[in-house]
Design a protein around this motif. Structure first.
Motif, short mmCIF file in Angstrom:
data_model
loop_
_atom_site.label_atom_id
_atom_site.label_comp_id
_atom_site.label_asym_id
_atom_site.label_seq_id
_atom_site.Cartn_x
_atom_site.Cartn_y
_atom_site.Cartn_z
N ASP A 112 0.80 -1.22 0.00
CA ASP A 112 0.00 0.00 0.00
C ASP A 112 0.84 1.27 0.00
O ASP A 112 0.40 2.30 -0.51
N TYR A 113 2.01 1.19 0.59
CA TYR A 113 2.84 2.38 0.74
C TYR A 113 4.26 2.08 0.28
O TYR A 113 4.79 1.00 0.56
N TRP A 114 4.84 3.07 -0.40
CA TRP A 114 6.18 2.91 -0.97
C TRP A 114 7.05 4.12 -0.62
O TRP A 114 6.56 5.25 -0.55
N GLY A 115 8.33 3.85 -0.47
CA GLY A 115 9.29 4.93 -0.33
C GLY A 115 9.70 5.43 -1.71
O GLY A 115 9.26 4.91 -2.74
N GLN A 116 10.57 6.44 -1.71
CA GLN A 116 10.99 7.06 -2.97
C GLN A 116 12.13 6.30 -3.64
O GLN A 116 12.44 6.55 -4.81
N GLY A 117 12.75 5.39 -2.91
CA GLY A 117 13.83 4.58 -3.46
C GLY A 117 15.21 5.15 -3.17
O GLY A 117 15.38 6.35 -2.98
N THR A 118 16.18 4.25 -3.14
CA THR A 118 17.58 4.64 -2.97
C THR A 118 18.41 3.86 -3.98
O THR A 118 18.22 2.65 -4.16
#
Length: 125
Positions: free
Chosen positions: A113-119
């Motif tokens: 449902d929720y995601w970070g912006q990525g690294t």
């Protein structure tokens, strides 16, 4: 809402280790199972690892078992991905994600449902 922020990526040489962190804020972190996914240029996002809400069970992509370890600290609202013996083919953007889906679905991108912006993780040979 759950906000996720990844950190710890970078440019490294093959063979070294790297630990990614994902800090969560918002709704109660311990309610959610957490996953790590990665996406290389021109490829679909793929499952890396997941951990259930209590950290009692972990799941890995078959190809990564033994090199990557997922863990979480509910007191710190943080999930980690320890990556050892990195290879050039591990180069990708790494994302953390949160879900309340059933554990049998934790390998599915669509379950989260929720995601970070990525690294970004780049491994040079």
């Amino acid at each position: 809402q759950v906000q996720l922020v990844e950190s710890g990526g970078g440019l490294v040489q093959a063979g070294v280790s790297l630990r990614l962190s994902c800090a969560a804020s918002g709704r109660t972190f311990s309610y959610y199972a957490m996953g790590w996914f990665r996406q290389a240029p021109g490829k679909e996002r793929e499952f890396v690892a997941a951990v259930n809400w209590s950290a009692g069970r972990t799941y890995y992509a078959d190809s990564l078992k033994g090199r990557f370890t997922i863990s979480r600290d509910n007191a710190k609202n943080t999930v980690y991905l320890q990556m050892n013996s990195l290879k050039p083919e591990d180069t990708a953007v790494y994302y953390c994600a949160a879900t309340r889906a059933m554990e049998r679905n934790l390998y599915l991108v669509s379950a989260y449902d929720y995601w970070g912006q990525g690294t970004q993780v780049t491994v040079s040979s």
